[in-house]
Design an enzyme around this catalytic site. Sequence first.
Site, PDB file in Angstrom:
ATOM      1  CG  HIS A 219      81.193  53.576  26.696  1.00 25.85           C
ATOM      2  ND1 HIS A 219      81.260  54.880  27.095  1.00 25.85           N
ATOM      3  CD2 HIS A 219      79.863  53.304  26.480  1.00 25.85           C
ATOM      4  CE1 HIS A 219      80.033  55.395  27.126  1.00 25.85           C
ATOM      5  NE2 HIS A 219      79.179  54.458  26.761  1.00 25.85           N
TER       6      HIS A 219
ATOM      7  CB  SER B 273      76.768  56.224  28.129  1.00 26.36           C
ATOM      8  OG  SER B 273      76.852  56.214  26.719  1.00 26.36           O
TER       9      SER B 273
ATOM     10  CD  GLU C  39      84.605  56.436  27.892  1.00 25.41           C
ATOM     11  OE1 GLU C  39      83.709  55.618  27.632  1.00 25.41           O
ATOM     12  OE2 GLU C  39      84.572  57.204  28.866  1.00 25.41           O
TER      13      GLU C  39
END
Length: 550
Positions: free
Chosen positions: A455, A225, A351
């Site tokens: 995610h 991320s 995600e």
Amino acid sequence: MRLPALLLAALLLGACDGDPGGVRHLVGAPGARPLAIDTEGGPVQGVAAPEGQAFLNIPFAAPPSGARRWLPPEAPEPWSAPRDATRLGPGCLQNFSPAYLRGQTATWMQAGEEDCLHLNVYAPASARPGERRPVMVWLYGGGLVVGSNRQYDLSRLAERQGVILVAPNYRLGALGFLAHPALRAAAGGAANLGLLDQQAALRWVQRNIARFGGDPGNVTLFGESAGAWSTCLQLVAPAAEGLFHRAILQSGACQTAFSTLPLAEAEAAGLAYAAALGCGASEPPHRQAECLRAQTARAVTGQPAAARGMMGQTSWGAVAGDTVLPLPPAEAIAQGRVHRVPVLLGYNADEGRLFGALYRLTGALFSEDSHRHAVTRLFGPLAPQALAAYPPGLEADVALSFSRLVTDAVFACPTLALAEALSPLLPVRAYLFDDPAAPSRLPALPLLPPLGAYHAAEIAYVLGTAWALADPAAMQPAQRDLSAAMQAAWGRFAARGDPDGPAGSVGALPAWPAWRPGAGRVMRLRPGGSGLVPPPLGAHRCERWAPLGF
């Protein structure tokens, strides 16, 4: 359904400032013993056990507080007595408010400290000073707003792959990425101080890691991320040249139109941020800077970002045009101004579902109006195009419609576009993590969207240890095989820039060739059946996003 705001804030801040990175499992292991290493700053005393070695909370820079606030990192004061390196240090100061996700007045919860520029080192049990083992430096995610090295136990990946793992902290939010003309002038032209912290940690690795058994000439920078965005930004940061030799980007590409803010826009937002803190909108910049330095660190970070970040108005963004990032990443890549190191990058199939779940836990994403509001906060001026392509009724549930939009626009399409853009310049391998039943620790509550390959779901597979969102103990046999295969691929990539390994081993992946420009393939990582597939551009509607700079 709505969790109380303070409960959700505690849940999320606990996820970002918890202590899975501690080494109680090593300290208390049979046969564990103290182990001292001399670093350039002074001796540190960690722990050596049959399961690995660990050295925690080692300063790589002086506290960035007081007169050092908003300045590039400086060397720490040396010490002579052995420093206890068996306990985690604090994360950098950070805050979060569920109300801010909904665009409402925020009551902030804060964690961490301003004195935070420390790093953790994890090594295999057999590591010895002077060896030349591959080194991997992990950057945490969290939108450049939250996160810390406390969250992650890297000891198992170190032991299983025979590598040295390093996890530094870096400054977040207003303390790490506030662009203000007077502050930037005092910092030698730098606004991206969090990125400079990462570079300082990499320089520490260059000078010290051989003492732990690592090879300073074989360093892999990797993260997830915002950690992947940071890794991507370091690929085009001129001063990072030579500090790492491979890069792994897990769910983060930095070349989109919204990945960085132009300097003028960022500094205008910085002036507005200072005014919001009571530093006088009509005051000249140098007076505002004096006022900002006189504020407590907790007051400085107790405001929402004044400009868009990588995840819209809920995160902070890096700045393009300062001395750290002279060019926007897309422009730097187009000009070939990128460090020529092998890159492994990828994204997760679902995600956006984590974000859909978090919004819903705040009481949002139950109606078309809340869907429109969430999309507007994320995409700003591009919200009309986004809403036209992803209306609330695209899926059976508005939270799933929002989740699909986030998956495609923020993660999938930018990652695939970055693979294509980098492939003429350097070796690129791409993956798609696609476990539809990835384990999760989020509360099992009704009306949450199914998480799938959400995610950050791949982190537990790569590290092989529990963290705030997942515990590998919940994995089924095929998932454990996939985790072993991913760890081996990441370890081989760190060792030699190629994830391929011997066929026939448990969980072994098929041959994984480099991306060919115009004919790339992604490794679909799925329990019980991984394999190369064409990049699913159509499934993610990438033709809609490419003209918009995604």
